[in-house]
Design an enzyme around this catalytic site. Sequence first.
Site, short mmCIF file in Angstrom:
data_model
loop_
_atom_site.label_atom_id
_atom_site.label_comp_id
_atom_site.label_asym_id
_atom_site.label_seq_id
_atom_site.Cartn_x
_atom_site.Cartn_y
_atom_site.Cartn_z
CE LYS A 155 1.45 2.18 4.13
NZ LYS A 155 2.05 0.91 3.69
CB THR A 184 -0.89 0.03 1.26
OG1 THR A 184 -1.66 -1.17 1.30
CG2 THR A 184 -1.82 1.23 1.22
CE LYS A 211 -5.12 -1.03 1.64
NZ LYS A 211 -5.52 -2.22 2.37
P1 NAD Z 1 5.74 -6.05 7.52
O1 NAD Z 1 6.47 -4.93 8.16
O2 NAD Z 1 5.31 -7.22 8.33
O3 NAD Z 1 6.62 -6.62 6.30
C1 NAD Z 1 7.44 -5.84 5.48
C2 NAD Z 1 8.69 -6.66 5.15
O4 NAD Z 1 9.49 -5.91 4.24
C3 NAD Z 1 9.56 -6.94 6.38
O5 NAD Z 1 9.77 -8.34 6.50
C4 NAD Z 1 10.85 -6.18 6.10
O6 NAD Z 1 12.01 -6.82 6.60
C5 NAD Z 1 10.85 -6.15 4.58
N1 NAD Z 1 11.67 -5.09 4.00
C6 NAD Z 1 11.73 -3.79 4.36
N2 NAD Z 1 12.57 -3.13 3.56
C7 NAD Z 1 13.06 -4.03 2.68
C8 NAD Z 1 13.98 -3.94 1.59
N3 NAD Z 1 14.56 -2.80 1.26
N4 NAD Z 1 14.24 -5.07 0.91
C9 NAD Z 1 13.65 -6.26 1.24
N5 NAD Z 1 12.78 -6.39 2.25
C10 NAD Z 1 12.49 -5.29 2.95
O7 NAD Z 1 4.49 -5.38 6.78
P2 NAD Z 1 3.15 -6.13 6.26
O8 NAD Z 1 2.12 -6.09 7.34
O9 NAD Z 1 3.52 -7.42 5.63
O10 NAD Z 1 2.65 -5.08 5.16
C11 NAD Z 1 3.23 -5.03 3.87
C12 NAD Z 1 2.41 -4.07 3.02
O11 NAD Z 1 1.07 -4.53 2.96
C13 NAD Z 1 2.35 -2.64 3.57
O12 NAD Z 1 2.45 -1.73 2.49
C14 NAD Z 1 1.01 -2.59 4.26
O13 NAD Z 1 0.47 -1.28 4.32
C15 NAD Z 1 0.19 -3.50 3.36
N6 NAD Z 1 -0.98 -4.14 4.02
C16 NAD Z 1 -0.86 -4.72 5.23
C17 NAD Z 1 -1.98 -5.34 5.81
C18 NAD Z 1 -1.88 -6.02 7.17
O14 NAD Z 1 -2.94 -6.36 7.72
N7 NAD Z 1 -0.70 -6.24 7.72
C19 NAD Z 1 -3.20 -5.33 5.14
C20 NAD Z 1 -3.29 -4.75 3.89
C21 NAD Z 1 -2.16 -4.15 3.32
#
Ligand code: NAD
Length: 296
Positions: free
Chosen positions: A250, A100, A175
């Site tokens: 966010k 997102t 979204k």
């Molecule tokens: P998270 O923080 O659990 O996962 C993000 C991952 O990205 C981490 O494992 C981190 O180590 C990795 N990362 C960060 N920088 C990096 C880089 N430069 N190279 C490689 N890996 C890297 O976050 P999440 O909850 O999995 O969310 C991911 C996306 O999905 C976000 O944009 C969030 O807004 C969206 N989202 C999340 C949810 C939810 O319920 N968690 C729901 C809908 C959308």
Amino acid sequence: MTGEAAMAAIAFIGLGNMGGGMAANLAKAGHAVRAFDLSAPALAAAQDAGCTPCSTVADAVTGADVVVTMLPNGAIVGDVIENQVIGTAPAGALLIDCSTIDVATARRLAEVASAAGHPIVDAPVSGGIAAARGGTLTFMVGGTDQAFAAAQPILAAMGKAVIHAGADGAGQAAKICNNMLLGATMVATCESFRLAERLGLDLQTFYDIASKASGQSWSMTSYCPVPGVGPQTPADNGYQGGFATALMLKDLRLAMGAAQEAGAPVPMGHLAEKLYAAFAADGHADRDFSAIIKTL
Ligand code: NAD
């Protein structure tokens, strides 16, 4: 890669709460998934789920037909796609960003990727960690008809619905508009329950009425913020799990930024953003967003 049954070489970057389950589902569907994350435990979990762990983005995109990103924010997605994927991934590899992020960055990345010969879609998701694990996400997709057609079978292996929202950036636009509506209706649902209580109504009775009347919304009937009323929700689990307040905040901030750029008045969204910012600052960033009922 041709058609629904074709298996693809997929690079998956970002194996966190969401990406971990999504990459596992792609591997389960028979795709060859080369996975990368900065976190060693995330990488190890992906290996256990059938992905090939890689030590860099460049390593992961080697031979890729498709590159999927699921990362925290637009700045990181921009850095990974512009500086690490483009120029390294094979010519013509399809880029799918499921993170997102802000609409402006999604549109800029679409321009940069297209100029480099990569079809690209923005494909943010609705549904949380359980839906990511269970393969029941909903994808809202922005991009050309050709890019959407190429991305559709890959996304279908991770979700229950894949919807073409429009041109580049339209997935992100859908979204944040959806989640701005969700934030506002959740606050409105919470305050209605609180007022009903003050007026002496039994809350189950109010639920039975409002869930069949014109006040009905997803926040009430699928995600009721009152424990013991309606279906099983995070409210019944001490507001743990579910959709964290930090993530709602966010998305509301992304919506406010987009509204400002577009010159669109969003007074309800603005108020929801202020209320969620105060709730997060009060130490509740990790709690489910329906816990905001506690402040009313
Ligand atoms: P998270 O923080 O659990 O996962 C993000 C991952 O990205 C981490 O494992 C981190 O180590 C990795 N990362 C960060 N920088 C990096 C880089 N430069 N190279 C490689 N890996 C890297 O976050 P999440 O909850 O999995 O969310 C991911 C996306 O999905 C976000 O944009 C969030 O807004 C969206 N989202 C999340 C949810 C939810 O319920 N968690 C729901 C809908 C959308």
